[in-house]
Write a protein that holds these residues in place. Sequence first.
Motif, mmCIF file in Angstrom:
data_model
loop_
_atom_site.group_PDB
_atom_site.id
_atom_site.type_symbol
_atom_site.label_atom_id
_atom_site.label_comp_id
_atom_site.label_asym_id
_atom_site.label_seq_id
_atom_site.Cartn_x
_atom_site.Cartn_y
_atom_site.Cartn_z
ATOM 1 N N PHE A 138 -3.645 -49.438 -5.452
ATOM 2 C CA PHE A 138 -3.760 -50.331 -6.621
ATOM 3 C C PHE A 138 -5.113 -51.003 -6.758
ATOM 4 C CE2 PHE A 138 -2.237 -54.817 -7.995
ATOM 5 C CZ PHE A 138 -2.135 -54.532 -9.332
ATOM 6 N N ARG A 161 -0.418 -51.994 -13.284
ATOM 7 C CA ARG A 161 0.820 -52.112 -12.515
ATOM 8 C C ARG A 161 1.324 -50.732 -12.090
ATOM 9 N NH1 ARG A 161 3.325 -56.958 -12.234
ATOM 10 N NH2 ARG A 161 4.037 -56.001 -10.298
ATOM 11 N N GLY A 162 1.821 -50.686 -10.869
ATOM 12 C CA GLY A 162 2.281 -49.409 -10.319
ATOM 13 C C GLY A 162 1.129 -48.538 -9.847
ATOM 14 N N GLY A 163 -0.077 -49.114 -9.780
ATOM 15 C CA GLY A 163 -1.300 -48.335 -9.560
ATOM 16 C C GLY A 163 -1.462 -47.727 -8.177
ATOM 17 N N SER A 164 -0.583 -48.038 -7.233
ATOM 18 C CA SER A 164 -0.690 -47.383 -5.922
ATOM 19 C C SER A 164 -0.399 -45.895 -6.044
ATOM 20 C CB SER A 164 0.289 -47.999 -4.925
ATOM 21 O OG SER A 164 0.013 -49.359 -4.769
ATOM 22 N N ASP A 165 0.415 -45.533 -7.028
ATOM 23 C CA ASP A 165 0.665 -44.101 -7.270
ATOM 24 C C ASP A 165 -0.652 -43.398 -7.597
ATOM 25 O OD1 ASP A 165 3.418 -44.537 -7.048
ATOM 26 O OD2 ASP A 165 3.676 -44.842 -9.204
ATOM 27 N N THR A 191 3.363 -58.914 -5.865
ATOM 28 C CA THR A 191 2.424 -58.878 -6.999
ATOM 29 C C THR A 191 2.953 -59.775 -8.135
ATOM 30 O OG1 THR A 191 1.899 -56.628 -6.344
ATOM 31 C CG2 THR A 191 1.104 -57.320 -8.499
ATOM 32 N N GLU A 226 -1.741 -55.975 -1.343
ATOM 33 C CA GLU A 226 -1.902 -54.702 -0.628
ATOM 34 C C GLU A 226 -2.719 -54.899 0.647
ATOM 35 O OE1 GLU A 226 -1.445 -54.738 -3.861
ATOM 36 O OE2 GLU A 226 -0.075 -53.064 -4.211
ATOM 37 N N SER A 278 1.727 -49.984 -1.020
ATOM 38 C CA SER A 278 1.765 -51.027 -2.050
ATOM 39 C C SER A 278 1.899 -52.377 -1.362
ATOM 40 C CB SER A 278 2.998 -50.848 -2.923
ATOM 41 O OG SER A 278 2.907 -49.705 -3.691
ATOM 42 N N ALA A 279 1.882 -53.426 -2.174
ATOM 43 C CA ALA A 279 2.231 -54.761 -1.683
ATOM 44 C C ALA A 279 3.741 -54.788 -1.425
ATOM 45 C CB ALA A 279 1.882 -55.786 -2.749
HETATM 46 N N1 ASP Z 1 1.602 -53.881 -6.140
HETATM 47 C C1 ASP Z 1 1.254 -53.306 -7.414
HETATM 48 C C2 ASP Z 1 2.338 -53.582 -8.444
HETATM 49 O O1 ASP Z 1 3.329 -54.220 -8.126
HETATM 50 C C3 ASP Z 1 0.935 -51.847 -7.340
HETATM 51 C C4 ASP Z 1 2.089 -50.938 -6.923
HETATM 52 O O2 ASP Z 1 3.112 -51.419 -6.448
HETATM 53 O O3 ASP Z 1 1.939 -49.722 -7.081
HETATM 54 O O4 ASP Z 1 2.188 -53.214 -9.586
#
Ligand code: ASP
Length: 409
Positions: free
Chosen positions: A136, A150-154, A47, A74, A41-42
């Motif tokens: 992400f 958001r959270g898309g690295s998962d 972000t 990222e 992730s970043a």
């Molecule tokens: N950097 C992105 C976010 O903050 C993706 C992630 O962290 O998964 O939503």
Amino acid sequence: MARIVQKYGGTSVGDVDRIKNVAQRVLASRAGGDELVIVVSARSGVTNELLARAKALSPLPSERELDQLLAVGEQETIALTAIALHAIGVDAVSYTGAQAGIFTDKGYTKAKIKTINPKPIEKDLKAGRVVIVAGFQGIDEEGQITTLGRGGSDLTAIALAAALKADKCEIYTDVDGVYTADPRVVKTAQKLNEISYDEMLELASAGSKVMQSRSVEFAKKYGVIFEVRSSFNQNPGTLVKEEVAYMEKVVVRGVAVDKDQAKIVVSNIADKPGSAAKVFRALADANIIVDMIVQNVGQGGVAALTFTVPSADKAKAVASLGPVLKETGGEVTVQEQIAKLSVVGVGMKTHSGVAATVFQQLAEAGINLQLISTSEIKISVVIALDRADEGARLVHAAFGLGEAKPAVA
Ligand code: ASP
Ligand code: ADP
Ligand code: MG
């Protein structure tokens, strides 16, 4: 030799020392000769910072430009992770989403992955390299950069695990696993050894940001079993997998709070067939996910529609309703000081009384219920934002979730 996808979240790569820690963990994982794909992730906060800068320039920034901007976070961490690995003698190469062959639709800010071309990564793995992939982000068929919500690295990690037929997918974060509630809010929360896809999905969509909900949906669809673990210790984590019969013995698996929702009320809308259809069509066309919906009994030819949307989409929602309300009549108001509190458990399918317990606990504390919705395995209520954490603690205790349970066999 196993093929492993590991994902390290924002806190785990939050600064140079933490990136060094990730590099050491990768070195150790490689000792057994396994093939490794690392999704990062970043740095935590980046972000949000980028988003805040865009919003300071425009209340409704172009979504194409937002994705162009947010993908930067990222891109920094993949390169730094590769450099950290080189510094300790590990052959590694970093890829943006586009370079990794992650193709998405055009849904800027919450694009869906359409296909992944595994060839570039396969080639590097065969050559003995560790591959670092930016979470992400992806690319659409016209070559535009997109982001996955958001959270898309998962999601990047789980989709890569499926596309590369990985033997293991490990999601490293800043807590030991999935708990019965957010351990930062409910101090008595217990770590779960395992949880079903459906429960994890409901908890995630109810606001437990430990996993992005779309990533869990993807894992369920493609049967990707994954483990949520901490990048700061060696403790075993939580296995997320298909439901098995004994899981139904537990009525409530966990409690979630979502503070990133806004309640929108459309009042005095014409009470006739087609009004609601027009409102929700406009929101759908704007790619806005609507959650709880309530329509009151119409009076005097008008009615009120109340629903919740992610806070990030509230300005877009109001803007997209403008033209519709010219046809149907009605006014829009946005209420932000709300939160959604949910209890989740597959055991609810076979046990009754869960809603009654939730309502009673909140009533005894004088917490008013503004909206209620239920599914087969979830009950959600909208309550005042400033009572949300207290509500979560009360409900968590009422279902005995804070008591250590013997591990289920
Ligand atoms: N950097 C992105 C976010 O903050 C993706 C992630 O962290 O998964 O939503
Ligand atoms: P990452 O940056 O690693 O993706 P996130 O901040 O997205 O991490 O998710 C981890 C956070 O999720 C934890 O720090 C915790 O506060 C929060 N969280 C919310 N609900 C839960 C839960 N049920 N179990 C574990 N963590 C939870
Ligand atoms: Mg996350």
